[in-house]
Design a protein around this motif. Structure first.
Motif, mmCIF file in Angstrom:
data_model
loop_
_atom_site.group_PDB
_atom_site.id
_atom_site.type_symbol
_atom_site.label_atom_id
_atom_site.label_comp_id
_atom_site.label_asym_id
_atom_site.label_seq_id
_atom_site.Cartn_x
_atom_site.Cartn_y
_atom_site.Cartn_z
ATOM 1 N N LEU A 12 30.237 -5.191 -41.554
ATOM 2 C CA LEU A 12 28.792 -5.409 -41.468
ATOM 3 C C LEU A 12 28.466 -6.900 -41.417
ATOM 4 C CD1 LEU A 12 27.492 -2.720 -43.979
ATOM 5 C CD2 LEU A 12 27.295 -2.692 -41.485
ATOM 6 N N ASN A 13 29.179 -7.709 -42.175
ATOM 7 C CA ASN A 13 28.941 -9.150 -42.167
ATOM 8 C C ASN A 13 29.283 -9.774 -40.821
ATOM 9 O OD1 ASN A 13 27.887 -9.421 -44.753
ATOM 10 N ND2 ASN A 13 29.900 -9.612 -45.677
ATOM 11 N N LEU B 117 35.255 0.159 -48.942
ATOM 12 C CA LEU B 117 33.996 -0.547 -49.128
ATOM 13 C C LEU B 117 34.123 -2.011 -48.702
ATOM 14 C CD1 LEU B 117 31.089 -0.386 -50.095
ATOM 15 C CD2 LEU B 117 31.907 -0.882 -52.405
ATOM 16 N N LYS B 118 35.225 -2.656 -49.072
ATOM 17 C CA LYS B 118 35.457 -4.047 -48.672
ATOM 18 C C LYS B 118 35.489 -4.175 -47.149
ATOM 19 C CE LYS B 118 38.696 -7.839 -49.052
ATOM 20 N NZ LYS B 118 40.028 -8.271 -49.423
#
Length: 68
Positions: A64-65, A57-58
């Motif tokens: 995505l960022n 997830l991280k």
């Protein structure tokens, strides 16, 4: 870039051991694993699974960022 296959392979040993214990020591006519032993194995395996999920997830959020 997601976690390397090498990390995934080494982290999957405990979940595999849990599945093996379930198949070979619990899903039989007369289970032959102590409750405490099974609890400890299951807890350790779930800790690994949760840690893998958190790491994935991280990495996904970081990826995505970067695209924003």
């Amino acid at each position: 870039m997601f976690l390397s296959d090498e990390n995934l392979a080494s982290d999957s040993a405990l979940p595999r051991a849990l599945l093996t214990a379930i198949n070979n020591q619990i899903l039989i006519d007369k289970p032959n694993i102590a409750a405490e032993e099974f609890f400890n194995l299951a807890t350790s395996a779930l800790d690994v699974i949760f840690a893998q999920f958190d790491a994935y997830l991280k990495e996904l959020l970081e990826s995505l960022n970067e695209k924003i």
